[in-house]
Design a protein around this motif. Structure first.
Motif, PDB file in Angstrom:
ATOM      1  N   GLY A  46      18.442  40.152 -23.631  1.00 26.74           N
ATOM      2  CA  GLY A  46      18.403  38.695 -23.719  1.00 26.74           C
ATOM      3  C   GLY A  46      18.342  37.970 -22.395  1.00 26.74           C
ATOM      4  O   GLY A  46      17.337  37.368 -22.033  1.00 26.74           O
ATOM      5  N   GLY A  47      19.415  38.000 -21.626  1.00 26.26           N
ATOM      6  CA  GLY A  47      19.432  37.310 -20.352  1.00 26.26           C
ATOM      7  C   GLY A  47      20.821  36.878 -19.944  1.00 26.26           C
ATOM      8  O   GLY A  47      21.819  37.489 -20.332  1.00 26.26           O
ATOM      9  N   ILE A  48      20.866  35.817 -19.153  1.00 28.91           N
ATOM     10  CA  ILE A  48      22.120  35.305 -18.605  1.00 28.91           C
ATOM     11  C   ILE A  48      22.248  33.839 -18.989  1.00 28.91           C
ATOM     12  O   ILE A  48      21.333  33.037 -18.763  1.00 28.91           O
ATOM     13  N   GLY A 110      15.570  30.424 -22.652  1.00 27.13           N
ATOM     14  CA  GLY A 110      15.547  30.827 -24.049  1.00 27.13           C
ATOM     15  C   GLY A 110      16.727  30.277 -24.829  1.00 27.13           C
ATOM     16  O   GLY A 110      17.721  29.832 -24.252  1.00 27.13           O
ATOM     17  N   MET A 111      16.605  30.319 -26.140  1.00 29.88           N
ATOM     18  CA  MET A 111      17.672  29.909 -27.056  1.00 29.88           C
ATOM     19  C   MET A 111      18.222  31.133 -27.754  1.00 29.88           C
ATOM     20  O   MET A 111      17.454  32.027 -28.156  1.00 29.88           O
ATOM     21  N   GLU A 112      19.538  31.205 -27.891  1.00 26.24           N
ATOM     22  CA  GLU A 112      20.172  32.308 -28.614  1.00 26.24           C
ATOM     23  C   GLU A 112      21.282  31.765 -29.514  1.00 26.24           C
ATOM     24  O   GLU A 112      21.641  30.581 -29.431  1.00 26.24           O
ATOM     25  N   VAL A 121      18.548  32.348 -19.095  1.00 22.25           N
ATOM     26  CA  VAL A 121      17.630  32.747 -18.031  1.00 22.25           C
ATOM     27  C   VAL A 121      17.304  34.225 -18.239  1.00 22.25           C
ATOM     28  O   VAL A 121      18.211  35.050 -18.375  1.00 22.25           O
ATOM     29  N   HIS A 122      16.015  34.566 -18.272  1.00 19.76           N
ATOM     30  CA  HIS A 122      15.654  35.952 -18.546  1.00 19.76           C
ATOM     31  C   HIS A 122      14.639  36.477 -17.537  1.00 19.76           C
ATOM     32  O   HIS A 122      14.107  35.726 -16.705  1.00 19.76           O
ATOM     33  N   GLY A 248      15.938  33.329 -31.562  1.00 16.24           N
ATOM     34  CA  GLY A 248      15.847  32.095 -30.789  1.00 16.24           C
ATOM     35  C   GLY A 248      14.430  31.559 -30.697  1.00 16.24           C
ATOM     36  O   GLY A 248      14.215  30.352 -30.541  1.00 16.24           O
ATOM     37  N   GLU A 249      13.447  32.468 -30.804  1.00 13.25           N
ATOM     38  CA  GLU A 249      12.041  32.064 -30.746  1.00 13.25           C
ATOM     39  C   GLU A 249      11.467  31.749 -32.126  1.00 13.25           C
ATOM     40  O   GLU A 249      10.286  31.434 -32.251  1.00 13.25           O
TER      41      GLU A 249
END
Length: 526
Positions: A46-48, A110-112, A121-122, A248-249
């Motif tokens: 996913g990311g941060i 992104g959305m989660e 942030v990814h 999220g997408e």
């Protein structure tokens, strides 16, 4: 035997962030049970999470973190981490431009699940962990020695001063090594491999937490296990993670007949907190209904999610059909070794960072993409503390290596049996009956009667530590007679907001060295 300034056990993002930022005049050793790149951090998709968007603010990130954690969080800890998250991202970008950006040079966000804003942030689409780890590995300097395929299994404690002064490790050939240091840091991750279905790396089985527990450090919140809703699920087996960023997408969870299963369950629907989504999917699977992630609304799926696309292709799943079979699996441990924000434990000289630590940031359920954030934050804070605090090393003497186990030979179960029973009895949905059955099963092995650990093989030590962690989780789950976040009791299905149950369950193992006797003290403290 080695003498070091800093020994780091584990090689995830928290460990590498710490190693990179430590002063170059320090002698640093990283001990990892497998290879440097075999860690949960490397698998992170996913990311941060950080409030870096134009319309976002740390106060929103803070509110989302508490809501997901069902207000069991340490609020001051959560506040500090989310407020420093944007600057942490900016500092990382200055050291290496690893994050995805649009044509204007702005971070793609992104959305989660359970987030109120786009703030993830990814890097590389869904390869954030891998790219982040590679960036940190490139920044390692010569003052950092890396010891791979070395299984750390016992902390060396100076009992007079209640201080950790070293750690024992064992190589695959059975040779034992002693590593002394002024600072011993546990960064071994969580305990995902205790469960049949898991997104975790094969090495993540709770070793560091078990070692700290046996040394007498406080362990907290072990009942709070997060089950990720969407692991690729084929023929009764999970094959790998499908990031929350997919939902999220725009992906939607559906049953075999096309019913949108999250409709009417939660206001955020498919992006509800992870425990809500996991429990919903689990109920469908229990009734014999397969659940799918419908990705037909996501354009250029292969480009946006190259790692997940490769995972599907490797397992014969055609993404063109738009339906990915999913099931929930063990993903993250909110509990662990009780620490402050810097990583200090209840034992001097012993620190824990990353998923192995329990700072109170995540509460009863971790908000998506807060894990890499916490690891990076703690790695930086601990490096700053070590760099600015001169601690006199304790003179070390060669620690005797025993060749007995202190009791008769232990009959250990198969690892698969441990995993199956934990999933069945202490998994997504629990109750008093299944928890007591599991505790009775675990107690038959009498693991806590073992005094000496040296003569066990690496495979035996792995099982022993898994049994110790399984018992901690089961005992804590029995004590918490409510449902909160990742902990769901079918016999106590609601949150209990009384003063008593809002407390943290802490477990501590004590050993009286002269009498060689042990007991477990389970306390409820604020």
């Amino acid at each position: 035997m080695t003498n070091n300034d800093v020994v780091i056990i584990g090689s995830g993002v928290a460990a590498l962030q710490l190693a990179v930022l430590l002063n170059k005049n320090l002698n640093v050793r990283i001990i990892t049970k497998s290879s440097l790149r075999t860690a949960n951090s490397y698998l992170a998709q996913g990311g941060i999470a950080a409030a870096v968007g134009k319309h976002d603010d740390p106060s929103k990130h803070y509110a989302d973190t508490l809501e997901a954690g069902r207000f069991h969080n340490d609020r001051e800890v959560a506040k500090q981490i989310v407020e420093e998250a944007p600057e942490l991202i900016r500092k990382m970008s200055r050291n290496g431009d690893v994050f995805d950006k649009n044509q204007k040079g702005e971070w793609l966000l992104g959305m989660e699940g359970a987030h109120s804003e786009k703030r993830i942030v990814h890097s590389g689409g869904d390869a954030t962990g891998m790219n982040l780890m590679e960036s940190l590995i490139l920044q390692l300097n010569d003052h950092v020695q890396i010891e791979e395929h070395s299984f750390a299994y016992e902390l060396i404690i100076n009992a007079e001063k209640n201080r950790c002064i070293g750690v024992k490790s064992k190589k695959p050939n059975g040779t034992t090594h002693l590593h002394y240091a002024t600072h011993i840091i546990i960064a071994t991750g969580g305990c995902g491999q205790l469960y049949k279905f898991t997104s975790n790396a094969s090495t993540v089985s709770g070793d560091g937490i078990a070692m700290a527990y046996l040394a007498g450090a406080e362990i907290a919140d072990m009942e709070f296990i997060q089950f990720h809703p969407t692991l690729l699920y084929l023929q009764g087996e999970t094959k790998g993670l499908i990031s929350e960023a997919v939902r999220g997408e725009g992906a939607i969870l559906v049953s075999e007949d096309g019913t949108q299963i999250m409709e009417g369950i939660h206001p955020y629907k498919d992006l509800a907190p992870r425990h809500v989504v996991s429990q919903t999917i689990y109920e469908y699977l229990k009734k014999g209904n397969q659940v799918f992630l419908d990705i037909t609304e996501i354009k250029n799926f292969g480009k946006r999610f190259p790692s997940i696309t490769s995972l599907c292709e490797e397992n014969g799943v055609d993404i063109a059909k738009g339906l990915l079979p999913v099931a929930p699996g063990c993903h993250f441990l909110m509990g662990g070794i009780k620490t402050d924000l810097i990583g200090r434990t209840s034992i001097d000289g012993l620190f824990a960072i990353g998923e192995a630590a329990c700072t109170g940031f995540h509460g009863a359920n971790r908000l998506a993409s807060n894990s890499l954030l916490e690891g990076l934050y703690q790695g930086r804070k601990l490096a700053e503390w070590i760099n600015s605090n001169k601690v006199e090393p304790i003179a070390s003497k060669p620690f005797p290596i025993s060749h007995s186990v202190g009791k008769n030979k232990v009959n250990l179960p198969d690892i698969q049996e441990i995993k199956d029973l934990m999933m069945e009895r202490v998994g997504i949905i629990r109750n008093e009956g299944t928890l007591k059955n599991q505790l009775n099963w675990l107690e038959q092995f009498k693991v806590m009667e073992i005094i000496e650990w040296d003569s066990f093989s690496v495979s035996e030590l792995t099982k022993l530590f898994m049994l110790i962690i399984a018992q901690q989780i089961t005992e804590s789950a029995l004590l918490r007679t409510e449902s909160r976040g990742g902990h769901f009791r079918s016999d106590y299905p609601f949150e209990d907001n009384s003063y008593w149950l809002r407390k943290t369950i802490i477990q501590k193992y004590k050993r009286e060295m002269e009498k060689k006797s042990e007991y477990i003290e389970t306390a409820l403290v604020t």
